[in-house]
Every structure is written in structure tokens, then in C-alpha cells.
Design an enzyme around this catalytic site. Sequence first.
Site, PDB file in Angstrom:
ATOM      1  N   THR A   1     -59.181 -13.492  14.597  1.00  0.00           N
ATOM      2  CA  THR A   1     -60.016 -13.189  13.445  1.00  0.00           C
ATOM      3  C   THR A   1     -59.179 -12.289  12.541  1.00  0.00           C
ATOM      4  O   THR A   1     -58.462 -12.785  11.677  1.00  0.00           O
ATOM      5  CB  THR A   1     -61.347 -12.512  13.852  1.00  0.00           C
TER       6      THR A   1
ATOM      7  N   THR B   1     -64.481  -9.519  19.299  1.00  0.00           N
ATOM      8  CA  THR B   1     -64.604 -10.328  20.498  1.00  0.00           C
ATOM      9  C   THR B   1     -63.248 -10.483  21.164  1.00  0.00           C
ATOM     10  O   THR B   1     -62.257 -10.696  20.507  1.00  0.00           O
ATOM     11  CB  THR B   1     -65.116 -11.721  20.114  1.00  0.00           C
TER      12      THR B   1
ATOM     13  N   GLU C   1     -57.677  -1.378  17.214  1.00  0.00           N
ATOM     14  CA  GLU C   1     -57.862  -0.976  15.818  1.00  0.00           C
ATOM     15  C   GLU C   1     -57.254   0.386  15.540  1.00  0.00           C
ATOM     16  O   GLU C   1     -57.671   1.391  16.103  1.00  0.00           O
ATOM     17  CB  GLU C   1     -59.350  -0.979  15.490  1.00  0.00           C
TER      18      GLU C   1
ATOM     19  N   ASN D   1     -63.148   0.488  10.236  1.00  0.00           N
ATOM     20  CA  ASN D   1     -64.545   0.305  10.608  1.00  0.00           C
ATOM     21  C   ASN D   1     -65.556   0.940   9.666  1.00  0.00           C
ATOM     22  O   ASN D   1     -66.729   0.594   9.700  1.00  0.00           O
ATOM     23  CB  ASN D   1     -64.770   0.833  12.022  1.00  0.00           C
TER      24      ASN D   1
ATOM     25  N   SER E   1     -66.587  -1.137   1.652  1.00  0.00           N
ATOM     26  CA  SER E   1     -66.692  -0.350   0.420  1.00  0.00           C
ATOM     27  C   SER E   1     -65.631  -0.761  -0.579  1.00  0.00           C
ATOM     28  O   SER E   1     -64.782  -1.580  -0.286  1.00  0.00           O
ATOM     29  CB  SER E   1     -66.586   1.141   0.744  1.00  0.00           C
TER      30      SER E   1
END
Lengths: 409, 409
Positions: free
Chosen positions: A162, A199, A281, A404, A409
Site C-alpha cells: 500500500t 495490514t 512508520e 499518522n 491535513s
Amino acid sequence: MGKTPAVSPLAPDIFPDLPTIKGARFAAVEAGVRYEGRKDVTLISLDPGTSIAGVFTRSATRSAAVLDCQEKIGTHSDAGAAIIVNSGNANAFTGKKGKESVNTIASAVAAKLNLPSERVFSSSTGVIGESLPHDRICAKIDEAAEALSETSLPDAAQAIMTTDTFPKGAGATVSVDGQEVHIAGIAKGSGMIAPDMATMLVYIFTDALMEREVLQQMVTALNKKTFNCITVDSDTSTSDTLLVAATGASGVRVTDKSVGFMEALRSVMLDLAHQVVRDGEGATKFVEVSVTGASSDTDAKTHAMAIANSPLVKTAIAGEDPNWGRVVMAIGKSGAPADRDLLSIWFGETLVAEKGWVSDTYREEDGATHMKNDKIEIRVDLGLGGGTATVWTCDLTHGYISINADYRS
Amino acid sequence: MGKTPAVSPLAPDIFPDLPTIKGARFAAVEAGVRYEGRKDVTLISLDPGTSIAGVFTRSATRSAAVLDCQEKIGTHSDAGAAIIVNSGNANAFTGKKGKESVNTIASAVAAKLNLPSERVFSSSTGVIGESLPHDRICAKIDEAAEALSETSLPDAAQAIMTTDTFPKGAGATVSVDGQEVHIAGIAKGSGMIAPDMATMLVYIFTDALMEREVLQQMVTALNKKTFNCITVDSDTSTSDTLLVAATGASGVRVTDKSVGFMEALRSVMLDLAHQVVRDGEGATKFVEVSVTGASSDTDAKTHAMAIANSPLVKTAIAGEDPNWGRVVMAIGKSGAPADRDLLSIWFGETLVAEKGWVSDTYREEDGATHMKNDKIEIRVDLGLGGGTATVWTCDLTHGYISINADYRS
């Protein structure tokens, strides 16, 4: 963070050369499920005689595809099998319609490849709560089936991403009774801009000839020490899926006594698990947490996970701060038995704390030096018993917050 | 982050006017335990007849002062009592020497105030793993004892701060059998530059006349719904301490039937708990998570805490993103029972999801509007039973990372 994240600083230099797995063929196509201009649907065809084992998320809100896989995984069949994966949409929390999408896709694949639909396993990864446009996937099944090839596994590794920052693959060749058996696997996970999509999907293939029950037992056991021992942020996906397929095409029989094969499979699973952490991340450090001397292996893992999931430990690592007090805190809060005065803590090779206090030999410079490495090793001995565990995580950085909190924004 | 953090944007406008508690006197002095130029030692004197109740961290690596308080808290005495608190050093994970420091300080206070040392309770908050310079504290006990005053509770609220961004106080006056009883409390916690210091300390005083056992039962029960229902980052301190002292000086008898008093005490405890969250590291949003319809209250709290501790939920809130998929994820991972198709989720007054999917009436703008508030309300109904829980937390921001990763660099 924009839509084109840089590659993780912890990424491997290259995608590995994976061995060919006879009996398994792969294709990736562009279906436009959510992303434009990239392959997002993977089709995998497995020859008759293939044994398939699986491990799935234990989330109580797991996705329609996961529920479907769980129903199908325990059955035996002499027919071939197929796996179909889309990225961009998780088909999770999509009510009854989610199940209908899974059935529609499985039926279409089954018809095209002449399989019973009970032998078509599917996964979806991406945003939660949006209806899966399964017509776009079904429209591309012919094209995918025609493209199936033994050498296209790297394409599949790309198509299941992804917002991972690199494709993840690992392979092994192992000798069983003097004959070569091959293992090749791919994974996605943990490098997300929209972490609804967090995932973890893993697909591993081998040409070993294995009974389904033997394969399942082996995969379940190895999963506990590999994928179930990694954490990026303690948040569990609705869609985590590990599927392992043994095509039998090598003709080499592998049983539960095949220690060499099991070790090779373990190494592939661990390699993929580590790659998921390395794409965590915002990660800038790869962290190994080992706990020994616990009352049980379960207690050891509870302590190790408490350390690996502690925001205060993870931010200290991000700051290259040898903050062993936070390790003490995490052990204390874990809920598993610990005796403050029997604890020992090491950063790398450096003994930091023992007997309920900082070690006489510890110098802050030694701890600080270790924290500058890309790979951080935290070891704790509890002094209580023989329980051990090792888990892997990454640090918690501004990158995690940016990915995250800032992405809409 | 420098050493002078700005005041939390969620801080109350002013420190409240606290009622005077007869039978309790307070002083704060500069002992230079770690900080220069500020008061860092608090002495509290409690008249004979005072009942004291306490609740402490359940950490397995709790500090020497906490262990000492736990030994002393259950005993009855007609003598007076004292509480002494230092900031700057937690005296945690300091081996046998930690216990010696606690005993030395308690003996010095006992001698000065003519008390048995079993009636001297102490707390320490600050850095973990460093030897407490207890001589500096003992050297100031005479000065503190001479300064004791009924009106100095606000000074104490200041002196127990480590790197909190504002002092925390709350009070209440309640009528019991037609007579006034007063409650005043102070707390510190959660706004840290060095979160080794992330200790929550709470001291509450009342002039009610109460049996120790009644007070302890009341405090234990109320603690479960107040301080045990807040979380900033899921990391538990080695030193958390709540002490409640009833001096009896009002002469008004309070029993376990005094519903009005219990409600007033609850409101003071909840107010202080909320102030700790409002000073959460890097906090920009105050978040209330309510769960109803769970199989039990315990399950409801498990779900509520899974949501409140989820880094993905907390970063979404920081980004003002009405990301209900992450709420679904957190419920799924919590381990407590949930049925995807019976779940309902609200952001504020807006029904977001129901029956396993996004609600027909939900408009993303409505969710987005709620997320712009300072106070965010997430409500989940599980549709399974009568279990309920409400917990409070804050968002997870770049400020948290800066405070915890950057402060030594």
C-alpha cells in the site's frame, strides 16, 4: 509527509533473488481499485496437490476476506488453489456487502482457473470502511490469468504494497534427504501514510511435498516466534494474513521431522518479519529486545512486548538516549512477575543495571555509544527462571506522528 | 524543548480557591534536591485523630517510598501523621540505599514533629536510578516545620511539580447532616520533559471525621473510576501515589452511607485526574472515551483503554481526522468480546458507524467539525450487554516526541 514517502533508512540494499517455486505461478495487474498507474491486484495459481496453511489476525473486527480464509483453510482438497490480493481497499467493516464482494471475486477466479471456489483464498489491504469495487477486480482476472508466470513473484511483492516504502521478499534453498527444496516469500506492512492500511500480508511458497496438517503445525509454531514477535505501534490490523503454500512440485517429502526445512522456513519468516519492522512508520532504529530468566516463556514475552511497545522506551531510542530507567518502568508495568533486586539490563554488550541499581561498571558513554547504532539491542535478565523471548520493534519518531496525524491535513 | 515548557493549552485558567482543612498544615521549602531556585520539598502535618487512606502504583518495580507507604498505610494510630514529598529525584531502582533514604527522612520528620516514624509517609518524584541526596532534605526539616500553615496548600501544589506545566488543585465543600465538610486536594503529573519523572502524586485532605477503613474503601472504589481511568501514554510510573487524609477537625462524622460526601470526594478526584490528562505531554486535545453495551464493566474498560491507548487513534485526533476505522481497529485488538455487526460509534453527537458499516446518515463534515474541538468525545456501544466505562486521555503529537526523544540531545 507527501504521497511519495522516501524509502526507509533501514531498508535492505536490494530485493533478493528468490528461488523459483515449481507449481506456483504469479501475476500482477492494474485494476485501479484505489491507486492509479500501478499494479494493485495479484493473482497466484497453485497446482493440484498443493497444501496450504494459514495464520490470521485475532482481531474481533477482522475483515470479510480474513473470515473467509479462516473458513476455507482447514479443508483438504486434491484440486489446485488460488490466492488473489488487492491493495488500496481493506474490505473491512463493510457489513454484509464485504462478504458478497469476497464471494463474487472467489467465484470469478474459480471459474477462470477451473477450481472449486472453496480453494480460492483472498486478501484485501487498504482503507477500512469503504465498499470494495470488486467489479474492477473481476474485470482483470482474465488478463491476470493469462500473465501467470513462475518468475513474477517480485511483481507480486510490489503489487501488494500500500504505502510500504520497499517491497519485501526472502528465500531459501535447503537440502532434504539430499534433494533441494526451495522456499520463497513476500510480505507487505508497516510503512503507511494512511495506517488504516496497516495490514500485514505475507505469502510464502515452497515446492516441498507436505501434508496440510504438518505444514499448518509448522507454520503455527514458527509464527509465534517470528511474525507474532514484532510490533511497530501495538496496533493490530483487521486484516493480517499469513498464507504458506507447499506445491509438492519438487517431489521431496517434508515431514515434521525435517529440522533443516523447518529452520529454512523459520529463517524466511523471520527475514520477512524483520523487513516489516524495518519499514515501520517513521522508523530510524531497528530494535531487538531479549528477555531471559523469566518465570516462563509467556512471561518473558509479556515483558519483552511491554518494553517494545512502551512509547517512553521507543522515544528514548529515537533520541539515542540510553535511558534504562524507562526499561525498568516497562518491566514494572507489564503485569508479569519481576523482582527489582534481581534484574539485570544490558544495552548491546554493556551491563547497565544489576541488583536493583545501576551497575558499578556502567559508564553513560558506553550506553550512549550503543544507542547511536542503527540496530539497538536491549537485553534483560529477570533472574527468576528459564523463560526467554526475543521480539523486534522500531523507534517512535516525529515521522510516525507526521505519517499518522498529518496525512489528511 | 527547553527547560521552560509553555503552559499546556488545555490548562485551567486559574488555580482554584481551595477551602481550608482544619487539622492539616502545609509548608514548601527549597532543598536543592535537583532543581535550583525553586521549592522542591513539601511537608504536611496532620493532627492526632487523622485517618489516612492510600492507593499506589501496581508496578513490580515500584519505588522505595511507595513500598514504605504500603507497609504503613493499613495501620491505625491515634497519633498525628506527616507526609513529606520531594521532587527532582524518584528514589526508584536505587537498591537498598533507597530504603535507607526513606527511613532516614521519616526518622528526621518523626523526631521533629514528635511522631512515631510509622506515621510519616513519603513520596519522591523525579529521575529514576540516582541516589537520593536525603541529607539535603533532612537539613530543611526544621525550616519546613516552622513554616507549617493551614493556608499553604497552593505552595505545596507548586513544590511537588517536576516539569508539569501548571499546578493542579481541586476542592469541594459539602453538607453532611446539615454541617459543612471540606475537601481540598493537589496533584502532579504528566507534563514532563524527562518522563522518567512521569510520576502521578495526589494528596487530598478533608476535615471529615472518618474511620480509616471507611475512608480506604471509599478511596479505593473512587480511584477505580477516576485516576485509574486516565492514560496519557500507557506507561505506568514506578511511584504513583494517592494519599487521602481525613483530619476529623470538623467533628462531622462521615460514614459509608454519606453519599453526598462520597460524591464530593469523587468530583475532587475526577477534577484532579482530568487536570493530569490536560497536562499530558504534548497534549492539544482532551479526549473522553465512553463504552456502553459491553458484556461487563471490565470488558467495557478494556475496550475504552484500547481506544485511549492506541497510537493510531491518538495521532488521528491530533490530526483532527474523524478516523473511525481506527476506533474499529482498537476495539478489535482489545481482546474483549465485540461483534462487528452490533457496534455503533459516535463522535460527539454524530452517529458515525452502526451495523458493521458506516452509518447511512453520517457525513464526513460532521465528524471533521467535532474533531476541531478541544474536547473530543468518542462513544462506542457494543450491543452485547450492560457493561459501561468512561476513560480520559489526550492526543499524541509531535510535542510528545519532542519532550521524550529530544530532551537529552
